[in-house]
Design an enzyme around this catalytic site. Structure first.
Site, PDB file in Angstrom:
ATOM      1  N   LYS A  22     -14.770  10.632 -13.941  1.00  0.00           N
ATOM      2  CA  LYS A  22     -15.014   9.180 -14.039  1.00  0.00           C
ATOM      3  C   LYS A  22     -14.877   8.507 -12.671  1.00  0.00           C
ATOM      4  CE  LYS A  22     -12.118   5.299 -15.642  1.00  0.00           C
ATOM      5  NZ  LYS A  22     -11.521   5.045 -14.352  1.00  0.00           N
ATOM      6  N   ASN A  23     -13.785   8.799 -11.961  1.00  0.00           N
ATOM      7  CA  ASN A  23     -13.527   8.082 -10.715  1.00  0.00           C
ATOM      8  C   ASN A  23     -14.417   8.545  -9.566  1.00  0.00           C
ATOM      9  OD1 ASN A  23     -11.661   6.615 -12.065  1.00  0.00           O
ATOM     10  ND2 ASN A  23      -9.849   7.534 -11.089  1.00  0.00           N
ATOM     11  N   ARG A  92     -12.766  -2.163 -13.366  1.00  0.00           N
ATOM     12  CA  ARG A  92     -12.271  -2.328 -12.008  1.00  0.00           C
ATOM     13  C   ARG A  92     -13.299  -1.860 -10.968  1.00  0.00           C
ATOM     14  NH1 ARG A  92      -8.591  -4.767  -8.674  1.00  0.00           N
ATOM     15  NH2 ARG A  92      -8.219  -3.439  -6.889  1.00  0.00           N
ATOM     16  N   CYS A 116      -7.886  -1.814 -16.184  1.00  0.00           N
ATOM     17  CA  CYS A 116      -6.603  -1.719 -16.871  1.00  0.00           C
ATOM     18  C   CYS A 116      -5.584  -2.687 -16.271  1.00  0.00           C
ATOM     19  CB  CYS A 116      -6.067  -0.291 -16.767  1.00  0.00           C
ATOM     20  SG  CYS A 116      -6.983   0.889 -17.758  1.00  0.00           S
ATOM     21  N   ARG A 121      -3.276  -5.966  -8.938  1.00  0.00           N
ATOM     22  CA  ARG A 121      -4.513  -5.325  -8.478  1.00  0.00           C
ATOM     23  C   ARG A 121      -5.351  -6.251  -7.581  1.00  0.00           C
ATOM     24  NH1 ARG A 121      -6.853  -1.061 -12.810  1.00  0.00           N
ATOM     25  NH2 ARG A 121      -7.195   0.081 -10.894  1.00  0.00           N
ATOM     26  N   PRO A 122      -4.776  -6.667  -6.449  1.00  0.00           N
ATOM     27  CA  PRO A 122      -5.525  -7.540  -5.544  1.00  0.00           C
ATOM     28  C   PRO A 122      -6.657  -6.775  -4.849  1.00  0.00           C
ATOM     29  CG  PRO A 122      -3.459  -6.877  -4.533  1.00  0.00           C
ATOM     30  CD  PRO A 122      -3.454  -6.312  -5.923  1.00  0.00           C
ATOM     31  N   ILE A 123      -7.556  -7.508  -4.179  1.00  0.00           N
ATOM     32  CA  ILE A 123      -8.648  -6.845  -3.455  1.00  0.00           C
ATOM     33  C   ILE A 123      -8.593  -7.198  -1.961  1.00  0.00           C
ATOM     34  CG2 ILE A 123     -10.212  -6.569  -5.418  1.00  0.00           C
ATOM     35  CD1 ILE A 123     -11.687  -9.108  -4.417  1.00  0.00           C
ATOM     36  N   LEU A 125      -7.352  -5.686   0.577  1.00  0.00           N
ATOM     37  CA  LEU A 125      -7.654  -4.593   1.525  1.00  0.00           C
ATOM     38  C   LEU A 125      -9.165  -4.371   1.619  1.00  0.00           C
ATOM     39  CD1 LEU A 125      -4.831  -2.054   0.548  1.00  0.00           C
ATOM     40  CD2 LEU A 125      -4.784  -3.861   2.261  1.00  0.00           C
ATOM     41  N   ASP A 306      -2.439   8.413 -12.290  1.00  0.00           N
ATOM     42  CA  ASP A 306      -3.204   8.480 -13.537  1.00  0.00           C
ATOM     43  C   ASP A 306      -2.686   9.562 -14.481  1.00  0.00           C
ATOM     44  OD1 ASP A 306      -4.764   6.414 -12.688  1.00  0.00           O
ATOM     45  OD2 ASP A 306      -6.509   7.632 -12.173  1.00  0.00           O
ATOM     46  N   ILE A 328       2.804   3.586  -7.386  1.00  0.00           N
ATOM     47  CA  ILE A 328       1.484   3.059  -7.007  1.00  0.00           C
ATOM     48  C   ILE A 328       1.207   1.707  -7.667  1.00  0.00           C
ATOM     49  CG2 ILE A 328      -1.010   3.527  -6.967  1.00  0.00           C
ATOM     50  CD1 ILE A 328       0.570   5.477  -5.244  1.00  0.00           C
ATOM     51  N   ARG A 398     -13.312   4.217 -22.497  1.00  0.00           N
ATOM     52  CA  ARG A 398     -13.704   3.938 -21.102  1.00  0.00           C
ATOM     53  C   ARG A 398     -13.632   5.186 -20.234  1.00  0.00           C
ATOM     54  NH1 ARG A 398      -9.966   0.583 -18.501  1.00  0.00           N
ATOM     55  NH2 ARG A 398     -11.208   1.325 -16.781  1.00  0.00           N
TER      56      ARG A 398
HETATM   57  C1  UD1 Z   1      -8.325   4.026  -8.188  1.00  0.00           C
HETATM   58  C2  UD1 Z   1      -8.656   4.715  -9.486  1.00  0.00           C
HETATM   59  C3  UD1 Z   1      -7.486   4.634 -10.450  1.00  0.00           C
HETATM   60  C4  UD1 Z   1      -6.219   5.183  -9.789  1.00  0.00           C
HETATM   61  C5  UD1 Z   1      -5.987   4.527  -8.430  1.00  0.00           C
HETATM   62  C6  UD1 Z   1      -4.836   5.141  -7.659  1.00  0.00           C
HETATM   63  C7  UD1 Z   1     -11.032   4.429  -9.709  1.00  0.00           C
HETATM   64  C8  UD1 Z   1     -12.152   3.816 -10.455  1.00  0.00           C
HETATM   65  N1  UD1 Z   1      -9.803   4.078 -10.089  1.00  0.00           N
HETATM   66  O1  UD1 Z   1      -8.092   2.668  -8.477  1.00  0.00           O
HETATM   67  O2  UD1 Z   1      -7.793   5.405 -11.607  1.00  0.00           O
HETATM   68  O3  UD1 Z   1      -5.118   4.911 -10.615  1.00  0.00           O
HETATM   69  O4  UD1 Z   1      -7.168   4.641  -7.611  1.00  0.00           O
HETATM   70  O5  UD1 Z   1      -5.048   6.503  -7.468  1.00  0.00           O
HETATM   71  O6  UD1 Z   1     -11.244   5.228  -8.827  1.00  0.00           O
HETATM   72  N2  UD1 Z   1      -4.049  -2.564  -3.557  1.00  0.00           N
HETATM   73  C9  UD1 Z   1      -3.810  -3.719  -2.873  1.00  0.00           C
HETATM   74  N3  UD1 Z   1      -4.867  -4.384  -2.325  1.00  0.00           N
HETATM   75  C10 UD1 Z   1      -6.153  -3.898  -2.419  1.00  0.00           C
HETATM   76  C11 UD1 Z   1      -6.372  -2.697  -3.119  1.00  0.00           C
HETATM   77  C12 UD1 Z   1      -5.305  -2.037  -3.680  1.00  0.00           C
HETATM   78  O7  UD1 Z   1      -2.678  -4.198  -2.762  1.00  0.00           O
HETATM   79  O8  UD1 Z   1      -7.077  -4.542  -1.901  1.00  0.00           O
HETATM   80  C13 UD1 Z   1      -2.912  -1.858  -4.205  1.00  0.00           C
HETATM   81  C14 UD1 Z   1      -3.072  -1.852  -5.735  1.00  0.00           C
HETATM   82  O9  UD1 Z   1      -2.623  -3.040  -6.316  1.00  0.00           O
HETATM   83  C15 UD1 Z   1      -2.251  -0.654  -6.119  1.00  0.00           C
HETATM   84  C16 UD1 Z   1      -2.464   0.317  -4.951  1.00  0.00           C
HETATM   85  O10 UD1 Z   1      -2.938  -0.489  -3.856  1.00  0.00           O
HETATM   86  O11 UD1 Z   1      -0.899  -1.003  -6.200  1.00  0.00           O
HETATM   87  C17 UD1 Z   1      -3.454   1.419  -5.240  1.00  0.00           C
HETATM   88  O12 UD1 Z   1      -4.704   0.874  -5.544  1.00  0.00           O
HETATM   89  P1  UD1 Z   1      -6.085   1.623  -5.227  1.00  0.00           P
HETATM   90  O13 UD1 Z   1      -5.821   2.900  -4.545  1.00  0.00           O
HETATM   91  O14 UD1 Z   1      -6.970   0.628  -4.556  1.00  0.00           O
HETATM   92  O15 UD1 Z   1      -6.622   1.903  -6.694  1.00  0.00           O
HETATM   93  P2  UD1 Z   1      -8.030   1.582  -7.298  1.00  0.00           P
HETATM   94  O16 UD1 Z   1      -9.097   1.882  -6.311  1.00  0.00           O
HETATM   95  O17 UD1 Z   1      -8.010   0.252  -7.959  1.00  0.00           O
END
Ligand code: UD1
Length: 420
Positions: A22-23, A92, A116, A121-123, A125, A306, A328, A398
């Site tokens: 999936k990922n 997401r 989820c 889960r900010p964006i 970065l 996960d 995480i 999902r």
């Molecule tokens: C992806 C995976 C998810 C997995 C996660 C961690 C997909 C579709 N999903 O999610 O299944 O659990 O990696 O291995 O591939 N963070 C920030 N700011 C940002 C981005 C992230 O603070 O801009 C934080 C998040 O809140 C979290 C951590 O970084 O605490 C890890 O997030 P990230 O590695 O970005 O996970 P996803 O890409 O959302």
């Protein structure tokens, strides 16, 4: 409403086929936006998040069609740079379309992504990485708008190796005239799969599998044919199910290398795991022993967040006391109060769960709040002879293709019922 009915207590035996990841398929579907002739993707799981990604591609003006496990995407024409809330909010991974569309069209507008509820889960970065390449990004509580006259060279150092931010940075960098270095990049195998797909479409990216990726952009990508890697989290979920229930199961179309951290823990808890050619066999023929240390989730190659919930469910009856620390996501223990309904003894102290062995689990009515937590409830229910019911099944849909059939083939008594 769909409800799962589960009656367990018997060991799992037989074979199960692991689907494409999936990922991996989700960012690769987004990456197809960069390819100016058709792409053919094999081994795609039939899950709701993939349906959502295909709907986004169709909304953008691309052709996206499935035949069995193969998806064909034709992004010769991309008509719009905007993804509305009803599409972006379903998962997401819609955020990964931001870098892809920006790279292809020079602008992108995306309603904020769903997924989820594991924490804030900010964006930030993702946005910061795009800004360093010259994108102008405007974020409101509802949506993010990015534009870039011409993306430029940059050296981006991610403060944390975010999987999604690394993927977005790679895709946007392919639209830069020049090279972009991404330092402290995520090293998850799904990033490697994305890079290999992009390389097969003509992208020049070096450092694959390391924390320093160099992307040389500016060259349009062409169509390609690619096979998605096996899903290491589905693999981990089935390994944990067998560990918890006992039995002897061979998983087909998977590998040990990307599930090493999970395999090592299960082996220390008394499971035997043997690798064949594209297969993994797990034999759990005696009572599990608790894990002696603390299982700590971490970026790859550490223990995957996960797999945290499925592993906790596997250890509910393991002799002794196991500790699991989630580093995480700040809110990834939704499954704990549900597992307690089965009689599990789990104490939470901040981000650490302490699981003490119980002799027996009983049946319960549980509700799933997230994808991997839902799988943990299934694994917990499979360890009780009494009937359990699980609602919130949309989360399982999902991310797990054919779950009930796969488990029934192993002897599990699990069925989905429609209730009003
Ligand atoms: C992806 C995976 C998810 C997995 C996660 C961690 C997909 C579709 N999903 O999610 O299944 O659990 O990696 O291995 O591939 N963070 C920030 N700011 C940002 C981005 C992230 O603070 O801009 C934080 C998040 O809140 C979290 C951590 O970084 O605490 C890890 O997030 P990230 O590695 O970005 O996970 P996803 O890409 O959302």
């Amino acid at each position: 409403m769909e409800v799962l009915s589960v009656r367990g207590g018997a060991p799992l035996r037989g074979t199960a086929v692991i689907h494409g990841a999936k990922n991996s398929v989700l960012p690769i579907l987004a990456a197809c936006v960069l390819c100016r002739s058709p792409c053919v993707l094999h081994h795609c799981p039939n899950i709701d998040d993939v349906h959502s990604a295909m709907r986004i591609l169709q909304y953008l003006g691309c052709r996206a069609e499935r035949s069995g496990g193969t998806i064909c995407v034709d992004a010769t024409y991309v008509d719009t740079c905007r993804i509305p809330q009803e599409l972006a909010g379903t998962m997401r991974s819609s955020i990964i379309f931001l870098g892809a569309i920006l790279s292809r069209l020079g602008c992108a507008e995306l309603a904020l992504p769903g997924g989820c509820p594991l924490g804030a889960r900010p964006i930030n970065l993702h946005i910061e990485a795009l800004r360093q390449m010259g994108a102008v990004c405007d974020c409101s509580p509802e949506c993010v708008c990015c534009s870039a006259g011409a993306l430029h060279e940059a050296v981006i150092t991610l403060p944390f190796p975010s999987v999604g931010a690394t993927e977005n940075a790679i895709l946007a960098a392919l639209g830069c005239a020049g090279s972009v270095e991404i330092q402290n990049a995520a090293r998850e195998p799904e990033i490697t799969d994305l890079v290999r797909f992009l390389q097969s479409a003509g992208a020049k990216i070096s450092g694959v599998g390391t924390a320093k990726l160099t992307v040389c952009g500016g060259t349009p990508l062409h169509g390609t044919t690619y096979t998605i890697m096996p899903d290491r989290i589905e693999t981990a979920s089935f390994l944990c199910a067998v560990a918890g229930c006992g039995g002897d199961v061979t998983l087909l179309r998977t590998q040990r290398a990307t599930s090493e951290a999970v395999c090592q823990i299960l082996e220390q808890c008394e499971c035997q795991i043997t690798e064949g050619c594209d297969t993994l066999r797990i034999c759990a023929d005696r009572r599990l022993r608790a894990y002696a240390g603390t299982i700590v989730t971490a970026p790859y190659p550490g223990f995957p967040t996960d797999a945290q919930a499925p592993m906790m469910a596997a250890l509910l009856r393991a002799e002794g006391e196991s500790r699991i620390c989630e580093t995480i996501f700040e809110n990834r223990f939704h499954h704990v109060p549900q597992l307690r309904k089965l009689g599990a003894d789990i104490a939470l102290c901040g981000q650490t769960a302490c699981v003490r062995a119980v002799e027996h689990l009983h049946g319960a009515a549980m509700h799933a709040e997230d994808l991997r937590g839902a799988m943990a409830l299934v694994i917990g229910a499979l360890q009780s002879e009494e009937e359990s019911t699980i609602t919130g099944i949309k989360h399982l849909r999902r991310g797990y293709d054919n779950l009930e059939e796969n488990l029934r083939a192993l002897g599990a008594d699990i069925k989905c019922m429609e209730i009003c």
